[in-house]
Design a protein around this motif. Structure first.
Motif, PDB file in Angstrom:
ATOM      1  N   LEU A 182       0.811  -1.211   0.000  1.00 41.73           N
ATOM      2  CA  LEU A 182       0.000   0.000   0.000  1.00 41.73           C
ATOM      3  C   LEU A 182       0.845   1.262   0.000  1.00 41.73           C
ATOM      4  O   LEU A 182       0.535   2.231  -0.687  1.00 41.73           O
ATOM      5  N   LEU A 183       1.932   1.264   0.732  1.00 44.59           N
ATOM      6  CA  LEU A 183       2.813   2.438   0.827  1.00 44.59           C
ATOM      7  C   LEU A 183       4.154   2.200   0.137  1.00 44.59           C
ATOM      8  O   LEU A 183       5.128   2.894   0.423  1.00 44.59           O
ATOM      9  N   GLN A 184       4.194   1.251  -0.773  1.00 45.70           N
ATOM     10  CA  GLN A 184       5.440   0.906  -1.451  1.00 45.70           C
ATOM     11  C   GLN A 184       6.114   2.138  -2.044  1.00 45.70           C
ATOM     12  O   GLN A 184       5.483   2.924  -2.740  1.00 45.70           O
ATOM     13  N   GLY A 185       7.393   2.304  -1.727  1.00 47.57           N
ATOM     14  CA  GLY A 185       8.173   3.404  -2.265  1.00 47.57           C
ATOM     15  C   GLY A 185       8.044   4.723  -1.514  1.00 47.57           C
ATOM     16  O   GLY A 185       8.761   5.667  -1.815  1.00 47.57           O
ATOM     17  N   LYS A 186       7.146   4.802  -0.547  1.00 51.38           N
ATOM     18  CA  LYS A 186       6.989   6.039   0.226  1.00 51.38           C
ATOM     19  C   LYS A 186       8.080   6.120   1.281  1.00 51.38           C
ATOM     20  O   LYS A 186       8.626   5.122   1.721  1.00 51.38           O
ATOM     21  N   LYS A 187       8.366   7.357   1.689  1.00 50.11           N
ATOM     22  CA  LYS A 187       9.432   7.630   2.660  1.00 50.11           C
ATOM     23  C   LYS A 187       8.830   8.468   3.778  1.00 50.11           C
ATOM     24  O   LYS A 187       8.416   9.605   3.548  1.00 50.11           O
ATOM     25  N   ILE A 188       8.783   7.913   4.975  1.00 53.22           N
ATOM     26  CA  ILE A 188       8.008   8.514   6.061  1.00 53.22           C
ATOM     27  C   ILE A 188       8.813   8.554   7.353  1.00 53.22           C
ATOM     28  O   ILE A 188       9.475   7.585   7.717  1.00 53.22           O
TER      29      ILE A 188
END
Length: 94
Positions: A6-12
């Motif tokens: 779902l959040l693949q590749g996101k940076k948090i």
């Protein structure tokens, strides 16, 4: 879409990530495919928790953060950008 991507590749960044809700959010976000910077004033504990998540194959970094100190906030953001190549989001649990 799988919950693992779902959040693949996101940076948090997740603040207050050494325990409680912050830790829970960091775990869930990493399991959903994001890279996560776990930040907390309890730096030894946050480093330990991040190491545990890395052993599970998740991409997690950790850093000390004192939100009462502007320089610490700046250093945390710079650390996240350096480690992950950018930033897509912030979960503030501190």
């Amino acid at each position: 879409m799988s919950s693992h991507t779902l959040l693949q590749g996101k940076k948090i960044i997740v603040t207050g990530a050494a325990r409680g809700l912050g830790l829970g959010f960091a775990q869930a976000i990493a399991q959903a495919g994001a890279q996560v910077v776990m930040a907390d004033i309890l730096d030894e504990l946050v480093h330990q928790e991040a190491a545990d998540l890395n052993q599970q194959g998740l991409t997690v970094y950790s850093t000390a953060l004192d939100l009462s100190q502007p320089e610490s906030v700046h250093q945390c953001a710079e650390f996240a950008i350096q480690k992950m190549g950018g930033l897509d989001g912030l979960v503030n649990c501190a």
